[in-house]
Design a protein around this motif. Sequence first.
Motif, short mmCIF file in Angstrom:
data_model
loop_
_atom_site.label_atom_id
_atom_site.label_comp_id
_atom_site.label_asym_id
_atom_site.label_seq_id
_atom_site.Cartn_x
_atom_site.Cartn_y
_atom_site.Cartn_z
N MET A 145 10.62 1.52 -19.35
CA MET A 145 10.91 0.09 -19.43
C MET A 145 10.98 -0.53 -18.03
O MET A 145 10.47 -1.63 -17.80
CB MET A 145 12.23 -0.11 -20.16
N LEU A 146 11.59 0.19 -17.11
CA LEU A 146 11.69 -0.28 -15.73
C LEU A 146 10.31 -0.51 -15.13
O LEU A 146 10.03 -1.56 -14.53
CB LEU A 146 12.47 0.75 -14.90
N GLY A 183 8.36 8.91 -17.92
CA GLY A 183 8.60 7.52 -18.26
C GLY A 183 7.82 6.57 -17.37
O GLY A 183 7.27 5.57 -17.84
N GLY A 184 7.78 6.88 -16.08
CA GLY A 184 7.02 6.04 -15.16
C GLY A 184 5.54 5.99 -15.50
O GLY A 184 4.90 4.93 -15.41
N LEU A 200 1.00 2.96 -18.08
CA LEU A 200 -0.02 2.88 -19.12
C LEU A 200 0.12 1.59 -19.92
O LEU A 200 -0.86 0.90 -20.21
CB LEU A 200 0.07 4.10 -20.04
N LEU A 201 1.35 1.25 -20.27
CA LEU A 201 1.59 0.04 -21.05
C LEU A 201 1.22 -1.22 -20.27
O LEU A 201 0.68 -2.18 -20.84
CB LEU A 201 3.05 -0.01 -21.48
N VAL A 202 1.49 -1.22 -18.97
CA VAL A 202 1.09 -2.37 -18.14
C VAL A 202 -0.42 -2.54 -18.18
O VAL A 202 -0.93 -3.66 -18.33
CB VAL A 202 1.58 -2.20 -16.68
N TRP A 203 -1.14 -1.45 -18.05
CA TRP A 203 -2.60 -1.53 -18.09
C TRP A 203 -3.10 -2.05 -19.44
O TRP A 203 -3.99 -2.90 -19.49
CB TRP A 203 -3.21 -0.16 -17.81
N LEU A 204 -2.48 -1.60 -20.52
CA LEU A 204 -2.91 -2.06 -21.84
C LEU A 204 -2.62 -3.54 -22.04
O LEU A 204 -3.46 -4.29 -22.55
CB LEU A 204 -2.20 -1.23 -22.92
N VAL A 205 -1.44 -3.98 -21.62
CA VAL A 205 -1.07 -5.38 -21.79
C VAL A 205 -1.98 -6.30 -20.97
O VAL A 205 -2.40 -7.37 -21.42
CB VAL A 205 0.41 -5.60 -21.40
N TYR A 206 -2.30 -5.87 -19.73
CA TYR A 206 -3.08 -6.71 -18.81
C TYR A 206 -4.54 -6.27 -18.71
O TYR A 206 -5.22 -6.62 -17.74
CB TYR A 206 -2.43 -6.69 -17.43
N ARG A 207 -5.03 -5.57 -19.70
CA ARG A 207 -6.37 -4.98 -19.60
C ARG A 207 -7.44 -6.04 -19.33
O ARG A 207 -8.32 -5.86 -18.48
CB ARG A 207 -6.70 -4.21 -20.87
N ASP A 208 -7.39 -7.15 -20.04
CA ASP A 208 -8.40 -8.20 -19.83
C ASP A 208 -8.33 -8.76 -18.42
O ASP A 208 -9.35 -9.15 -17.83
CB ASP A 208 -8.21 -9.34 -20.84
N HIS A 209 -7.14 -8.81 -17.85
CA HIS A 209 -6.96 -9.36 -16.51
C HIS A 209 -7.40 -8.37 -15.43
O HIS A 209 -7.86 -8.78 -14.36
CB HIS A 209 -5.51 -9.80 -16.33
N PHE A 210 -7.26 -7.07 -15.72
CA PHE A 210 -7.87 -6.08 -14.83
C PHE A 210 -9.38 -6.25 -14.81
O PHE A 210 -10.02 -6.15 -13.76
CB PHE A 210 -7.50 -4.66 -15.28
N ALA A 259 -2.44 -2.08 -6.32
CA ALA A 259 -1.09 -2.54 -6.01
C ALA A 259 -0.25 -2.78 -7.25
O ALA A 259 0.99 -2.77 -7.17
CB ALA A 259 -1.16 -3.82 -5.16
N VAL A 260 -0.89 -3.02 -8.39
CA VAL A 260 -0.12 -3.13 -9.63
C VAL A 260 0.58 -1.81 -9.94
O VAL A 260 1.72 -1.80 -10.41
CB VAL A 260 -1.05 -3.53 -10.80
N PHE A 261 -0.07 -0.70 -9.65
CA PHE A 261 0.44 0.61 -10.02
C PHE A 261 1.37 1.22 -8.98
O PHE A 261 2.33 1.90 -9.33
CB PHE A 261 -0.73 1.57 -10.27
N CYS A 262 1.08 1.01 -7.72
CA CYS A 262 1.83 1.74 -6.70
C CYS A 262 1.90 0.91 -5.42
O CYS A 262 1.19 -0.08 -5.26
CB CYS A 262 1.21 3.10 -6.43
N THR A 263 2.74 1.35 -4.51
CA THR A 263 2.96 0.60 -3.28
C THR A 263 1.97 1.00 -2.20
O THR A 263 1.31 2.03 -2.27
CB THR A 263 4.39 0.84 -2.75
N GLY A 264 1.89 0.17 -1.18
CA GLY A 264 1.06 0.43 -0.02
C GLY A 264 1.60 -0.37 1.14
O GLY A 264 2.29 -1.39 0.94
N PRO A 265 1.33 0.05 2.37
CA PRO A 265 1.90 -0.64 3.52
C PRO A 265 1.16 -1.92 3.86
O PRO A 265 -0.07 -1.99 3.74
CB PRO A 265 1.74 0.39 4.64
N ALA A 266 1.88 -2.93 4.29
CA ALA A 266 1.25 -4.15 4.79
C ALA A 266 0.52 -3.86 6.10
O ALA A 266 -0.58 -4.36 6.35
CB ALA A 266 2.29 -5.24 4.99
N ILE A 267 1.15 -3.04 6.95
CA ILE A 267 0.53 -2.53 8.18
C ILE A 267 0.67 -1.01 8.14
O ILE A 267 1.78 -0.49 8.06
CB ILE A 267 1.21 -3.09 9.44
N ARG A 268 -0.43 -0.30 8.18
CA ARG A 268 -0.39 1.16 8.05
C ARG A 268 0.02 1.79 9.37
O ARG A 268 -0.78 1.88 10.32
CB ARG A 268 -1.74 1.70 7.58
#
Length: 235
Positions: free
Chosen positions: A13-14, A92-93, A98-108, A119-128
């Motif tokens: 859920m988180l 759970g994560g 998976l649920l996020v991808w299904l809900v927003y599939r058309d937008h992907f 970036a929807v799935f995981c983080t990344g640095p603004a400056i590496r």
Amino acid sequence: MSPLFAEFVGTAMLVLLGEGVVANVLLKKTKGHDSGLIVIAIGWGMAVFVAVLCTAAASGGHLNPAVTFALALADKFPWDQVPAYIAAQMAGGMVGALLVWLVYRDHFEATADADAKLAVFCTGPAIRNTPFNVLSEVVATFVLVFAVLNMAAPRFGLGAMNALPVGLLVLGIGVSLGGTTGYAMSPARDLGPRIMHAILPISGKRDSDWRYAWVPVVGPLIGAALAALLFKVNF
């Protein structure tokens, strides 16, 4: 709910609500497109609030391997339960992503920016800059865990604080410290969804940036350990 099922459902859920707000902001043709970091931070704070509210009574509402690890280091959670808790959180994560991808599939499908999809799935640095990226995750997670340990009394765990203070804490960290790496603060929030990004059939996706993937795992664990050790020394 059993504690393990609560950790699984709560983390799902988180991630669903937290990464859902990122999808709403970053992906094309959504109602919330391009609404910015403040909306993302509020969304993550509310995601934590809802998930903890639903699971606190059953499991303590850890929902984060770094929190579970820190509570065990501080002698507030049994070590023999740590592996099962972390496994439930990681699963759970992945389900939440998976649920996020299904809900927003058309937008992907409607989004050409492969970096935004990642970036929807995981983080990344603004400056590496790896040492400072690790430091950002260490500091952010230290603040989270040290606050949890000092506020959660007499029962230890995120749920012991009641849900609203936890959500406000995550919101404060997000708007203050989230501009560098995206304040993962949890391997379950980052590594599990990153795995899902790698295996899901997302059109036009890029690589899953595995060379960075260790940062939001190691950084939070170091920050959690430092917070637990400082707490233990003082109390």
